[in-house]
Design an enzyme around this catalytic site. Structure first.
Site, mmCIF file in Angstrom:
data_model
loop_
_atom_site.group_PDB
_atom_site.id
_atom_site.type_symbol
_atom_site.label_atom_id
_atom_site.label_comp_id
_atom_site.label_asym_id
_atom_site.label_seq_id
_atom_site.Cartn_x
_atom_site.Cartn_y
_atom_site.Cartn_z
ATOM 1 N N GLN A 13 0.824 -1.217 0.000
ATOM 2 C CA GLN A 13 0.000 0.000 0.000
ATOM 3 C C GLN A 13 0.856 1.263 0.000
ATOM 4 O OE1 GLN A 13 -2.941 -0.244 -0.711
ATOM 5 N NE2 GLN A 13 -4.210 -1.452 0.661
ATOM 6 N N ASP A 34 9.601 -6.309 -4.651
ATOM 7 C CA ASP A 34 8.873 -7.057 -3.615
ATOM 8 C C ASP A 34 9.302 -8.521 -3.700
ATOM 9 O OD1 ASP A 34 6.722 -7.982 -1.756
ATOM 10 O OD2 ASP A 34 5.878 -5.993 -2.110
ATOM 11 N N ARG A 85 0.224 -3.241 10.648
ATOM 12 C CA ARG A 85 -0.543 -3.545 11.865
ATOM 13 C C ARG A 85 -1.964 -3.985 11.541
ATOM 14 N NH1 ARG A 85 -0.790 0.918 16.351
ATOM 15 N NH2 ARG A 85 -0.448 2.419 14.685
ATOM 16 N N ARG A 91 2.749 -1.555 17.461
ATOM 17 C CA ARG A 91 3.872 -1.601 16.522
ATOM 18 C C ARG A 91 4.918 -2.630 16.954
ATOM 19 N NH1 ARG A 91 2.516 3.986 16.440
ATOM 20 N NH2 ARG A 91 1.871 4.646 14.369
ATOM 21 N N ARG A 154 0.175 15.177 10.562
ATOM 22 C CA ARG A 154 -1.135 14.850 11.137
ATOM 23 C C ARG A 154 -1.599 15.976 12.066
ATOM 24 N NH1 ARG A 154 0.208 8.408 11.992
ATOM 25 N NH2 ARG A 154 -0.928 7.747 10.136
ATOM 26 N N HIS A 178 7.785 7.374 17.245
ATOM 27 C CA HIS A 178 6.698 7.492 16.287
ATOM 28 C C HIS A 178 5.378 7.161 16.976
ATOM 29 C CE1 HIS A 178 4.524 7.584 12.698
ATOM 30 N NE2 HIS A 178 4.596 6.322 12.363
HETATM 31 N N1 APR Z 1 11.293 -8.061 0.898
HETATM 32 C C1 APR Z 1 10.587 -7.144 0.205
HETATM 33 N N2 APR Z 1 9.295 -6.920 0.402
HETATM 34 C C2 APR Z 1 8.681 -7.631 1.366
HETATM 35 C C3 APR Z 1 9.362 -8.582 2.150
HETATM 36 C C4 APR Z 1 10.743 -8.788 1.871
HETATM 37 N N3 APR Z 1 11.468 -9.665 2.568
HETATM 38 N N4 APR Z 1 8.482 -9.113 3.010
HETATM 39 C C5 APR Z 1 7.295 -8.530 2.793
HETATM 40 N N5 APR Z 1 7.411 -7.617 1.794
HETATM 41 C C6 APR Z 1 6.389 -6.797 1.185
HETATM 42 C C7 APR Z 1 5.007 -7.457 1.148
HETATM 43 O O1 APR Z 1 4.940 -8.457 0.147
HETATM 44 C C8 APR Z 1 4.101 -6.273 0.890
HETATM 45 O O2 APR Z 1 3.859 -6.063 -0.482
HETATM 46 O O3 APR Z 1 6.164 -5.599 1.904
HETATM 47 C C9 APR Z 1 4.909 -5.080 1.447
HETATM 48 C C10 APR Z 1 4.225 -4.387 2.587
HETATM 49 O O4 APR Z 1 3.079 -3.804 2.075
HETATM 50 P P1 APR Z 1 1.696 -3.758 2.885
HETATM 51 O O5 APR Z 1 1.447 -5.073 3.530
HETATM 52 O O6 APR Z 1 0.669 -3.213 1.962
HETATM 53 O O7 APR Z 1 2.013 -2.733 4.078
HETATM 54 P P2 APR Z 1 2.022 -1.128 4.032
HETATM 55 O O8 APR Z 1 0.683 -0.625 4.417
HETATM 56 O O9 APR Z 1 2.632 -0.668 2.770
HETATM 57 O O10 APR Z 1 3.005 -0.834 5.269
HETATM 58 C C11 APR Z 1 4.359 -1.234 5.235
HETATM 59 O O11 APR Z 1 5.106 0.436 6.778
HETATM 60 O O12 APR Z 1 3.947 1.935 8.157
HETATM 61 C C12 APR Z 1 4.609 0.720 8.066
HETATM 62 O O13 APR Z 1 3.493 -0.585 9.779
HETATM 63 C C13 APR Z 1 3.694 -0.444 8.398
HETATM 64 O O14 APR Z 1 5.478 -1.992 8.658
HETATM 65 C C14 APR Z 1 4.444 -1.565 7.789
HETATM 66 C C15 APR Z 1 5.075 -0.941 6.533
#
Ligand code: APR
Length: 311
Positions: A13, A34, A85, A91, A154, A178
């Protein structure tokens, strides 16, 4: 001049929105990385964003990949890899799983993009940015965590709504950890140069601050299956832009303190100057007793999570 290269590790996201914003600001070419299971998603997002660029004539190339070789030579790396989360999780609950992920990411960024300025977004931020720094061996000026930029934005948005004024004219600096343990420097908050404390009662201001402290959680609850992504993406892009354009903006972010504000060896939210050398300077200033105590409380919380990383 060759275009800069911006790599997004994690194409979820926040990653998707980072790609969109980086493209719309023409910060450079974008690589969305990814895991292999999500490679199709990165390629799909890259195509989708590429196809909106002609409308406003943005010239940038966006690609999706799960091959670390493709991040070679990146100028900026923004890390959102991890799991977000879910309701009821704090967190710190994320620490174990995100720690394993950041270790893998840090080793690969070190190998393929050793000259990059790295912005860490994954939570729990204060510990994950520390882990990246330790595992990668990067210099402290090339590693920063995105935290205060989001918390202050924010707060600014809530104040602007409260007073029905432009968000542009509301300024505030938020230090510390944070979210829940943030330390807003209320005396630094102004609306068109006028101290916010002259415009909003102390009680109401406290309510707004509390909402800011838990603003991430408010969104987690509303979403039901993830955490905020638009504002976090914009906050990280602001940091990347300041680096790439050598703007030397003063942005509160998690920087490695070595004596500043009496903190030694921890990443904590402090006003930082970001220019072409990365974190060029931490702006130190005298804190009031209360601010100092709150910062120490944050430090205790950060130390606790960092200790759990065993790094
Ligand atoms: N290498 C690369 N990407 C990875 C790995 C990895 N080893 N493991 C997981 N991912 C990818 C997931 O496949 C996913 O597409 O990280 C991405 C995380 O995206 P979301 O689940 O959509 O999370 P998002 O809302 O983007 O938040 C990411 O930021 O604010 C923080 O708490 C939040 O830790 C979270 C991070």
């Amino acid at each position: 001049m060759a275009r800069s290269k911006i790599t997004l590790i994690g194409g979820g996201q926040i990653g998707g929105n980072l790609a969109l914003l980086a493209a719309q600001k023409e910060l450079g070419d974008v690589v969305i990385f990814d895991i292999p299971q999500a490679e199709g998603m990165t390629k799909g997002k890259a195509l989708d964003i590429s196809q909106l660029l002609p409308h406003d004539g943005y010239d940038t190339t966006i690609t999706g990949t799960s091959n670390y070789e493709d991040i070679k030579g990146s100028d900026v790396v923004i890390i959102t890899a991890g799991i977000p989360r879910k309701p009821g999780m704090n967190r710190e609950d994320l620490l174990d799983i995100n720690l394993k992920i950041i270790t893998d990411v840090a080793n690969n960024v070190k190998k393929y993009a050793p000259g990059a300025f790295v912005i860490v977004v994954s939570n729990p931020l204060d510990a994950i940015v520390y882990a990246f720094y330790k595992v990668s061996g990067f210099s402290k000026s090339k590693v920063a965590g995105m935290a205060g930029a989001l918390d202050s934005s924010r707060f600014r948005s809530f104040i602007a709504t409260e007073l029905n004024v432009s968000v542009q004219d509301v300024q505030c600096m938020v230090m510390g950890g944070h979210g829940d343990t943030m330390v807003p420097i209320i005396r630094s908050a102004t609306v068109g140069g006028v101290p916010v404390t002259d415009l909003i009662s102390a009680e109401r201001l406290e309510e707004i601050l509390n909402r800011t402290r838990f603003a991430g959680g408010e969104i987690v609850k509303l979403f039901g299956n993830g955490s905020a992504y638009y504002a976090p993406a914009q906050s990280a892009i602001e940091m990347a832009e300041s680096y790439l354009k050598d703007k030397k903006r003063v942005i509160p972010c998690a920087s490695l303190c070595e004596g500043e504000f009496g903190i030694d060896g921890f990443f904590i939210g402090v006003p930082s100057v970001i220019g072409s050398n990365g974190i060029e300077k931490i702006i130190e200033f005298p804190l009031t007793d209360e601010e100092n105590q709150n910062l120490l409380k944050t430090l205790e919380a950060v130390k606790k999570t960092v200790a759990e990383t065993k790094l």
